[in-house]
Design an enzyme around this catalytic site. Structure first.
Site, PDB file in Angstrom:
ATOM      1  CG  ASP A 234      42.593 -65.474 -73.987  1.00  0.00           C
ATOM      2  OD1 ASP A 234      43.456 -64.843 -73.381  1.00  0.00           O
ATOM      3  OD2 ASP A 234      42.076 -66.526 -73.536  1.00  0.00           O
ATOM      4  CD  GLU A 294      47.634 -64.998 -74.108  1.00  0.00           C
ATOM      5  OE1 GLU A 294      48.166 -64.992 -72.990  1.00  0.00           O
ATOM      6  OE2 GLU A 294      46.620 -65.679 -74.360  1.00  0.00           O
TER       7      GLU A 294
HETATM    8  C1  GLC Z   1      45.141 -65.694 -71.477  1.00  0.00           C
HETATM    9  C2  GLC Z   1      44.867 -64.498 -70.604  1.00  0.00           C
HETATM   10  C3  GLC Z   1      44.921 -64.918 -69.169  1.00  0.00           C
HETATM   11  C4  GLC Z   1      43.861 -65.971 -68.952  1.00  0.00           C
HETATM   12  C5  GLC Z   1      44.042 -67.145 -69.918  1.00  0.00           C
HETATM   13  C6  GLC Z   1      42.853 -68.040 -69.926  1.00  0.00           C
HETATM   14  O1  GLC Z   1      46.410 -66.197 -71.284  1.00  0.00           O
HETATM   15  O2  GLC Z   1      45.793 -63.487 -70.901  1.00  0.00           O
HETATM   16  O3  GLC Z   1      44.727 -63.835 -68.301  1.00  0.00           O
HETATM   17  O4  GLC Z   1      43.931 -66.451 -67.626  1.00  0.00           O
HETATM   18  O5  GLC Z   1      44.174 -66.671 -71.243  1.00  0.00           O
HETATM   19  O6  GLC Z   1      41.772 -67.449 -70.584  1.00  0.00           O
END
Ligand code: GLC
Length: 570
Positions: A234, A294
């Site tokens: 993430d 991500e």
């Molecule tokens: C990432 C996740 C999102 C979350 C953010 C903070 O972007 O995909 O859903 O709010 O991280 O952890």
């Protein structure tokens, strides 16, 4: 009775452990490859599950792990090889699980570790792997590390987070949170500010601290030993901040939260992240596991860096630039594909997820939405690379945005209403059938199911050979069997055509042609494949939305948003 119960549950545990040990050998071989030199994650189809919304086994309105287990046969039949489960660890749920308070357990709302083991084992029996979502940038403010960190300036975990003194009586600098407002929160007890790239309940970990690095890498080992096959990492671009605390340069205008636009050079994509990724990858390699990232990037060079200079970082960094091609446009997609192809990395195509509006609405024109949903499948499932489906995409689920602020669950949607309605709309319950609440729960679902459930649900679509779901099933089956689609190189065709995106996928003597009409009007195309070694090419449809089998490749008529996938031979 009690004794018998505990005996049986120990038996179950022993059985799970034994079956894991027996199968582990097969998984732990050193990255076995197929004939084309591809590893398992290159041939796999990934599927993102938002566990709150997938299947509710105990009727409390929120999905759970036993619910996922009960749907594994559905996923197998769909053609899914790996499921990425968004965070299901214990969490106060401020950011619906992205605020983790214990990385080595399961939130009771989703079940227990035993439920996890059962799910993992049932998935493994079906050849489906489990990918955990690893929130590495921050923890919850209720995590024991942060509770200790904030307890005093000289606590054992003080330096596990990013603390700074106030500047001129205010925050240390101008950094703002992704969710709006200053990224600094004053802790009155110790008189310092802590940094949070997201909500204030999500304090950032200090990745400069070797103890943090060790603890976080150890968490991955713990899950690998439990049988997981990788992690989706993430918010990787946020791990490091400028040690000198410099202000981010201010750009003109304000963002959707009313904060000044900033050039995030001191808070995003700092080089230290690559050391962290290499460390995580080393352990992943020991377990034949995959790291999915991500990775929001604004250009291909940035995306390329996440693979690592020696391909020793993230194997699957998601290409969000592809998802951000917001219009069904042959030339825009052609351009993005060729950029990714030229980067030398293994492409990772996504068209939606739990943070962005569903692809059905983003690409739909309001008139041909189902055809466009098939068209989008026709593109991202026939390209070279690893696709990641978002649950419900395969049945054409649409966004169901809240209409009243009092109904909003995602905090960011409440703070910034109505400019930003939050992410509830793309996180609604999976539509299994057209019984109440789409068959997701026997209780009251945590988010409402949209009206489209009557037509767009698994049960009804399974009975309709022309449905989006059946299209996905056929396409995924084809993708798994067809060497050209799995391993073949990408050869763009008719590159000047503004309406039809077409290409070949070629592997040894197998060739597949894909032609996608990305316009709302009928199109005629002509393919001259002589330069590709097919002086008088013949084509046989493998999968198409066309009503009639085309007579010739030199005069192919494509209905609006049609998909034509064919085997080409001499
Ligand atoms: C990432 C996740 C999102 C979350 C953010 C903070 O972007 O995909 O859903 O709010 O991280 O952890």
């Amino acid at each position: 009775m009690r004794k018998l119960y505990s005996f049986c549950s120990s038996c179950a545990l022993l059985f799970l452990l034994l079956s894991r040990l027996l199968t582990f050998g097969a998984y732990a071989q050193n990255q076995p490859v197929d004939a084309a030199g591809h590893q398992w994650w290159q041939n796999a189809v990934f599927y993102e599950i938002y566990p709150r919304s997938f299947a509710d086994s105990n009727n409390d309105g929120v999905g759970d792990l036993n619910g996922i287990t009960s749907k594994l046969d559905y996923l197998k039949k769909l053609g899914v090889d790996a499921i990425w489960i968004t965070p299901c660890y214990p969490s106060p749920q401020v950011d619906f699980g992205y605020d983790v308070s214990d990385y080595e357990n399961i939130d009771p709302m989703y079940g227990t570790l035993l439920d996890f083991d059962r799910m993992e084992s049932a998935a493994r029996q079906r050849g489906i792997r489990i990918i955990m979502d690893y929130v590495i940038n921050h923890t919850s403010d209720r995590h024991k590390w942060f509770l200790d960190s904030r307890s005093s300036r000289d606590s054992a975990h003080r330096d596990w987070y990013v603390w700074h003194d106030p500047k001129n009586g205010g925050p240390p600098n101008n950094w703002v949170s992704v969710f709006g407002g200053s990224a600094w929160q004053l802790d009155p007890q110790t008189g310092q500010y802590y940094y949070h790239a997201f909500y204030k309940q999500q304090p950032d970990l200090n990745w400069n601290n070797p103890e943090v690095v060790k603890a976080m890498v150890d968490v991955t080992r713990w899950w690998y030993e439990r049988g997981v096959s990788g992690f989706r990492l993430d918010a990787v671009d946020k791990l490091f901040e400028d040690p000198d605390m410099r202000d981010n340069p201010v750009l003109p205008g304000k963002n959707e939260h009313g904060d000044p636009n900033l050039d995030e050079i001191y808070t995003s994509g700092l080089p230290g992240v690559h050391d962290v990724l290499r460390g995580l990858r080393k352990v992943a390699d020991e377990h034949n596991a995959v790291l999915v990232g991500e990775t929001w990037t604004s250009n291909i060079q940035e995306l390329r860096k996440y693979y690592g200079e020696h391909n020793d970082e993230i194997q699957l960094p998601m290409d969000f630039m592809f998802a951000m091609v917001n219009k069904v446009s042959a030339s825009s997609f052609r351009k993005q594909i060729s950029l990714v192809e030229s980067s030398g990395g293994w492409p990772v195509y996504v068209i939606s997820n739990h943070d962005i509006q569903r692809s059905y609405d983003r690409y739909g024109d309001g008139q041909h939405n189902d055809a466009i949903a098939k068209l989008m499948a026709g593109i991202y499932l026939t390209l070279r690379g690893t696709p990641i489906l978002y649950y419900g995409e395969e049945i054409g689920m649409e966004n169901n945005d809240p209409t009243r602020v009092e109904d909003v669950k995602d905090p960011v949607g409440r703070v910034n209403w109505p400019v930003d309605k939050g992410r509830d709309g793309e996180r609604t319950p999976m539509q299994w059938n057209n019984r109440p609440n789409g068959g997701f729960t026997g209780g009251k679902p945590w988010l409402p199911v949209p009206a489209s459930v009557t037509t767009h649900n698994v049960e009804s679509e399974s009975k309709d050979p022309k449905s989006i779901l059946e299209f996905y099933r056929h396409l995924l089956a084809l993708r798994h069997q067809n060497r050209a689609l799995l391993d073949g190189e990408y050869v763009p065709l008719n590159q000047e055509d503004p309406n039809v995106l077409s290409y070949l996928r070629r592997y040894k003597d197998e060739t597949v042609l894909v032609a996608l009409n990305m316009s709302g009007t009928p199109q005629k195309v002509s393919f001259d494949l002589a330069t590709q070694g097919f002086p008088s090419a013949k084509a046989k449809s493998l999968l198409t939305t066309l009503q009639t089998e085309p007579a010739s490749l030199s005069d192919l008529a494509l209905e609006p948003f049609a998909v034509y996938i064919a085997e080409v031979s001499k």
